[in-house]
Design a protein around this motif. Structure first.
Motif, PDB file in Angstrom:
ATOM      1  N   ASN A   1       0.860  -1.179   0.000  1.00 47.83           N
ATOM      2  CA  ASN A   1       0.000   0.000   0.000  1.00 47.83           C
ATOM      3  C   ASN A   1       0.898   1.231   0.000  1.00 47.83           C
ATOM      4  O   ASN A   1       2.008   1.198   0.528  1.00 47.83           O
ATOM      5  CB  ASN A   1      -0.930  -0.013   1.213  1.00 47.83           C
ATOM      6  N   TYR A   2       0.394   2.312  -0.571  1.00 46.86           N
ATOM      7  CA  TYR A   2       1.219   3.502  -0.701  1.00 46.86           C
ATOM      8  C   TYR A   2       1.666   4.043   0.654  1.00 46.86           C
ATOM      9  O   TYR A   2       0.913   4.115   1.618  1.00 46.86           O
ATOM     10  CB  TYR A   2       0.478   4.624  -1.446  1.00 46.86           C
ATOM     11  N   HIS A   3       2.921   4.444   0.692  1.00 45.29           N
ATOM     12  CA  HIS A   3       3.495   5.268   1.754  1.00 45.29           C
ATOM     13  C   HIS A   3       4.688   5.976   1.139  1.00 45.29           C
ATOM     14  O   HIS A   3       5.220   5.535   0.113  1.00 45.29           O
ATOM     15  CB  HIS A   3       3.904   4.439   2.989  1.00 45.29           C
TER      16      HIS A   3
ATOM     17  N   ALA B   1       0.850   8.276  -4.709  1.00 46.11           N
ATOM     18  CA  ALA B   1      -0.303   7.867  -3.909  1.00 46.11           C
ATOM     19  C   ALA B   1      -1.448   7.324  -4.756  1.00 46.11           C
ATOM     20  O   ALA B   1      -2.231   6.504  -4.294  1.00 46.11           O
ATOM     21  CB  ALA B   1      -0.801   9.038  -3.068  1.00 46.11           C
ATOM     22  N   THR B   2      -1.548   7.785  -6.014  1.00 51.95           N
ATOM     23  CA  THR B   2      -2.550   7.250  -6.940  1.00 51.95           C
ATOM     24  C   THR B   2      -1.843   6.896  -8.245  1.00 51.95           C
ATOM     25  O   THR B   2      -0.731   7.379  -8.518  1.00 51.95           O
ATOM     26  CB  THR B   2      -3.666   8.276  -7.251  1.00 51.95           C
ATOM     27  N   GLY B   3      -2.477   6.101  -9.068  1.00 49.84           N
ATOM     28  CA  GLY B   3      -1.889   5.718 -10.339  1.00 49.84           C
ATOM     29  C   GLY B   3      -1.666   6.886 -11.276  1.00 49.84           C
ATOM     30  O   GLY B   3      -0.755   6.858 -12.116  1.00 49.84           O
TER      31      GLY B   3
ATOM     32  N   ARG C   1      -5.400   1.766 -13.668  1.00 50.48           N
ATOM     33  CA  ARG C   1      -4.018   1.597 -13.201  1.00 50.48           C
ATOM     34  C   ARG C   1      -4.076   0.819 -11.884  1.00 50.48           C
ATOM     35  O   ARG C   1      -4.542   1.340 -10.872  1.00 50.48           O
ATOM     36  CB  ARG C   1      -3.345   2.948 -13.029  1.00 50.48           C
ATOM     37  N   LEU C   2      -3.602  -0.409 -11.921  1.00 51.94           N
ATOM     38  CA  LEU C   2      -3.701  -1.299 -10.762  1.00 51.94           C
ATOM     39  C   LEU C   2      -2.512  -1.218  -9.820  1.00 51.94           C
ATOM     40  O   LEU C   2      -2.668  -1.413  -8.614  1.00 51.94           O
ATOM     41  CB  LEU C   2      -3.841  -2.755 -11.241  1.00 51.94           C
ATOM     42  N   ALA C   3      -1.332  -0.987 -10.376  1.00 55.88           N
ATOM     43  CA  ALA C   3      -0.108  -1.006  -9.565  1.00 55.88           C
ATOM     44  C   ALA C   3       0.993  -0.278 -10.319  1.00 55.88           C
ATOM     45  O   ALA C   3       0.888  -0.023 -11.519  1.00 55.88           O
ATOM     46  CB  ALA C   3       0.313  -2.440  -9.271  1.00 55.88           C
ATOM     47  N   CYS C   4       2.074   0.034  -9.601  1.00 58.60           N
ATOM     48  CA  CYS C   4       3.160   0.815 -10.188  1.00 58.60           C
ATOM     49  C   CYS C   4       4.472   0.441  -9.505  1.00 58.60           C
ATOM     50  O   CYS C   4       4.511   0.261  -8.287  1.00 58.60           O
ATOM     51  CB  CYS C   4       2.860   2.300  -9.978  1.00 58.60           C
TER      52      CYS C   4
END
Length: 190
Positions: free
Chosen positions: A42-44, A101-103, A182-185
């Motif tokens: 998860n984003y941090h 934080a977002t795609g 956009r699912l992941a990065c």
């Protein structure tokens, strides 16, 4: 162990390319290789690989990206993923900026020859020769490998990430280059 092996292979390949290039008296050295490997989380702040949809790209699954420029002016990019949904189709592309934080933070696709109209959905610009497309379908273990070779290298402009999308990439006019959510990065220093 696998990540160390990939790093050693990357360094060995770069050395071999340099030696071959010298022997062939090519005009100049290729751009630098790039490598990134991380687990999705998860984003941090500081996250190298981020999932935006943990149902489709699970926390703890991982990705490895490496980019190998060659002495003849091409670039090969390889993507490997582990632990995603089983037997599932995904899209993947190099994007202009690093993950966030977002795609949307990763910006649009990186294009060697940028489309003056954004978002780019013109097949003359949004295509697998002008962008880096790495679509893949996972196997029965949730793993996949994808690669592409383009006839150009990164110069004064660089991509910043590979984004995994919800579906394989469309090629039709008006939708060219689109691949769903956009699912992941994963951030990559191309």
């Amino acid at each position: 162990m696998a990540r160390k092996t990939i790093a050693v292979l990357l360094a060995t390949t770069a050395t071999l390319l340099a030696t071959a290039g010298t022997a062939l008296a090519c005009p100049g050295p290729p751009a630098h290789p790039a490598y990134a490997s991380a687990e999705f989380e998860n984003y941090h702040a500081g996250a190298e690989a981020v999932t935006y949809d943990p149902k489709l790209v699970q926390v703890g699954s991982d990705a490895t990206v490496y980019s190998l420029p060659t002495w003849d002016g091409k670039t090969t990019v390889i993507l490997r993923v582990h632990g995603l949904l089983l037997n599932h189709m995904y899209g993947a592309h190099a994007h202009q900026k690093s993950c966030g934080a977002t795609g949307d933070v990763a910006g649009p696709h990186y294009q060697n020859k940028p489309d003056p109209v954004q978002p780019s959905v013109d097949p003359a610009y949004a295509n697998a020769q002008n962008e880096i497309w790495l679509d893949f379908t996972t196997d029965e273990h949730g793993n996949a490998r994808s690669s592409t070779t383009v006839n150009w290298q990164f110069t004064d402009r660089h991509a910043g990430a590979v984004v995994i999308h919800a579906e394989h990439t469309h090629t039709d006019p008006g939708h060219a280059g689109t691949a769903g959510a956009r699912l992941a990065c994963i951030t990559v220093g191309f």
